[in-house]
Design a protein around this motif. Structure first.
Motif, PDB file in Angstrom:
ATOM      1  N   TRP A  39      -5.709  -1.075   1.169  1.00 16.89           N
ATOM      2  CA  TRP A  39      -6.019  -0.567  -0.170  1.00 16.89           C
ATOM      3  C   TRP A  39      -7.470  -0.123  -0.306  1.00 16.89           C
ATOM      4  O   TRP A  39      -7.823   0.594  -1.235  1.00 16.89           O
ATOM      5  CB  TRP A  39      -5.692  -1.604  -1.235  1.00 16.89           C
ATOM      6  CG  TRP A  39      -4.266  -1.551  -1.679  1.00 16.89           C
ATOM      7  CD1 TRP A  39      -3.292  -2.466  -1.430  1.00 16.89           C
ATOM      8  CD2 TRP A  39      -3.639  -0.513  -2.444  1.00 16.89           C
ATOM      9  NE1 TRP A  39      -2.097  -2.059  -1.987  1.00 16.89           N
ATOM     10  CE2 TRP A  39      -2.286  -0.857  -2.618  1.00 16.89           C
ATOM     11  CE3 TRP A  39      -4.096   0.686  -2.998  1.00 16.89           C
ATOM     12  CZ2 TRP A  39      -1.390  -0.067  -3.320  1.00 16.89           C
ATOM     13  CZ3 TRP A  39      -3.199   1.484  -3.702  1.00 16.89           C
ATOM     14  CH2 TRP A  39      -1.865   1.099  -3.855  1.00 16.89           C
ATOM     15  N   SER A  51     -11.334   3.970  -0.544  1.00 15.61           N
ATOM     16  CA  SER A  51     -12.343   3.725  -1.578  1.00 15.61           C
ATOM     17  C   SER A  51     -13.666   3.225  -1.004  1.00 15.61           C
ATOM     18  O   SER A  51     -14.700   3.328  -1.652  1.00 15.61           O
ATOM     19  CB  SER A  51     -11.805   2.748  -2.628  1.00 15.61           C
ATOM     20  OG  SER A  51     -11.380   1.557  -2.005  1.00 15.61           O
ATOM     21  N   ASP A  76      -2.599   5.384  -4.961  1.00 13.96           N
ATOM     22  CA  ASP A  76      -4.051   5.288  -4.836  1.00 13.96           C
ATOM     23  C   ASP A  76      -4.685   6.533  -5.442  1.00 13.96           C
ATOM     24  O   ASP A  76      -5.051   7.476  -4.755  1.00 13.96           O
ATOM     25  CB  ASP A  76      -4.446   5.130  -3.371  1.00 13.96           C
ATOM     26  CG  ASP A  76      -5.857   4.620  -3.214  1.00 13.96           C
ATOM     27  OD1 ASP A  76      -6.473   4.236  -4.231  1.00 13.96           O
ATOM     28  OD2 ASP A  76      -6.347   4.609  -2.070  1.00 13.96           O
ATOM     29  N   PRO A 108      -5.716   3.350 -10.026  1.00 11.90           N
ATOM     30  CA  PRO A 108      -4.916   2.517  -9.126  1.00 11.90           C
ATOM     31  C   PRO A 108      -4.332   1.330  -9.890  1.00 11.90           C
ATOM     32  O   PRO A 108      -4.769   1.020 -11.010  1.00 11.90           O
ATOM     33  CB  PRO A 108      -5.930   2.065  -8.081  1.00 11.90           C
ATOM     34  CG  PRO A 108      -7.231   2.067  -8.798  1.00 11.90           C
ATOM     35  CD  PRO A 108      -7.136   3.218  -9.775  1.00 11.90           C
ATOM     36  N   ARG A 122     -11.147  -4.208  -5.688  1.00 10.63           N
ATOM     37  CA  ARG A 122     -12.248  -3.285  -5.413  1.00 10.63           C
ATOM     38  C   ARG A 122     -13.505  -3.676  -6.185  1.00 10.63           C
ATOM     39  O   ARG A 122     -14.617  -3.641  -5.643  1.00 10.63           O
ATOM     40  CB  ARG A 122     -11.823  -1.859  -5.738  1.00 10.63           C
ATOM     41  CG  ARG A 122     -10.801  -1.313  -4.747  1.00 10.63           C
ATOM     42  CD  ARG A 122     -10.278   0.040  -5.150  1.00 10.63           C
ATOM     43  NE  ARG A 122      -9.407   0.581  -4.113  1.00 10.63           N
ATOM     44  CZ  ARG A 122      -8.689   1.675  -4.248  1.00 10.63           C
ATOM     45  NH1 ARG A 122      -8.732   2.368  -5.393  1.00 10.63           N
ATOM     46  NH2 ARG A 122      -7.921   2.106  -3.268  1.00 10.63           N
ATOM     47  N   PHE A 163       0.829  -1.191   0.000  1.00  7.24           N
ATOM     48  CA  PHE A 163       0.000   0.000   0.000  1.00  7.24           C
ATOM     49  C   PHE A 163       0.870   1.250   0.000  1.00  7.24           C
ATOM     50  O   PHE A 163       1.810   1.387   0.778  1.00  7.24           O
ATOM     51  CB  PHE A 163      -0.934   0.035   1.209  1.00  7.24           C
ATOM     52  CG  PHE A 163      -1.729   1.305   1.275  1.00  7.24           C
ATOM     53  CD1 PHE A 163      -2.738   1.551   0.351  1.00  7.24           C
ATOM     54  CD2 PHE A 163      -1.442   2.272   2.216  1.00  7.24           C
ATOM     55  CE1 PHE A 163      -3.455   2.737   0.387  1.00  7.24           C
ATOM     56  CE2 PHE A 163      -2.155   3.457   2.257  1.00  7.24           C
ATOM     57  CZ  PHE A 163      -3.162   3.690   1.345  1.00  7.24           C
ATOM     58  N   VAL A 184      -5.356  -3.799  -7.644  1.00  6.61           N
ATOM     59  CA  VAL A 184      -6.171  -3.090  -6.660  1.00  6.61           C
ATOM     60  C   VAL A 184      -7.564  -2.845  -7.242  1.00  6.61           C
ATOM     61  O   VAL A 184      -8.578  -3.063  -6.570  1.00  6.61           O
ATOM     62  CB  VAL A 184      -5.502  -1.759  -6.244  1.00  6.61           C
ATOM     63  CG1 VAL A 184      -6.425  -0.930  -5.360  1.00  6.61           C
ATOM     64  CG2 VAL A 184      -4.171  -2.036  -5.550  1.00  6.61           C
TER      65      VAL A 184
END
Length: 182
Positions: A92, A96, A50, A54, A62, A45, A58
């Motif tokens: 991570w 978000s 980010d 990304p 997500r 991370f 990652v």
């Protein structure tokens, strides 16, 4: 119902990954469980990475979290905590927000008599910080896990199967209740 399962271990023969595989046969019909395979692919991370774009690994994590109705995390214990790779994955998604309000169940397992209880506590603390909807009664610690799996990684202990089924059924009811409240 779609559930994403994440093992905190990178070892293919991990007892925790074996427990997740066992859950695929214990859920009621209509539950689609996918085991996340990208833990080792996530970079360390770094908030600088980010951004709007990304790293692809990652983005994949997500997207899988967003498309799931619930998340099941199973972790071993390393040095009294959850493995760094699992913590890294959770780091991570801090900004978000994929776990905000998302129903989550947790399992921890260890060859010791404590069932990775310290890793479990650490995981729950991190999930609380992420505002996950930790379903009460859907978490489980499994002590002496290596005695409860056969050489093929199959769960053979009837008491653990019973406890796991109870936790999974509670998890499914929690996901259904969450969906009904939206």
């Amino acid at each position: 119902m779609k559930i994403l399962a994440i093992s905190g271990s990178l070892r293919p023969g991990s007892a925790n990954t074996s427990l997740l595989r066992a859950t695929t046969t214990l859920f009621a019909p209509g539950v689609d469980l996918t085991i996340y395979e990208g833990l080792a692919d996530l970079p360390h991370f770094n908030p600088e990475l980010d951004s709007e774009l990304p790293p692809s690994s990652v983005k994949n994590l997500r997207e899988q979290l967003q498309s799931s109705d619930g998340v099941l995390i199973c972790t071993p214990e390393y040095a009294y905590g959850m493995p760094g790779v699992l913590k890294n994955a959770l780091d991570w998604i801090v900004s978000s927000g994929e776990l905000v309000g998302k129903p989550v169940a947790t399992i921890s397992a260890s060859p010791s008599e404590f069932g990775a209880d310290k890793a479990h506590a650490s995981l729950l603390l991190t999930l609380t910080a992420l505002a996950a909807n930790i379903i009460e009664g859907a978490s489980l610690t499994v002590p002496f896990v290596t005695k409860k799996l056969n050489g093929k990684g199959e769960l053979t202990d009837p008491d653990t199967v019973k406890s796991l089924i109870s936790a999974l059924n509670t998890f499914v009811r929690g996901i259904e209740a969450h969906g009904a409240s939206l």
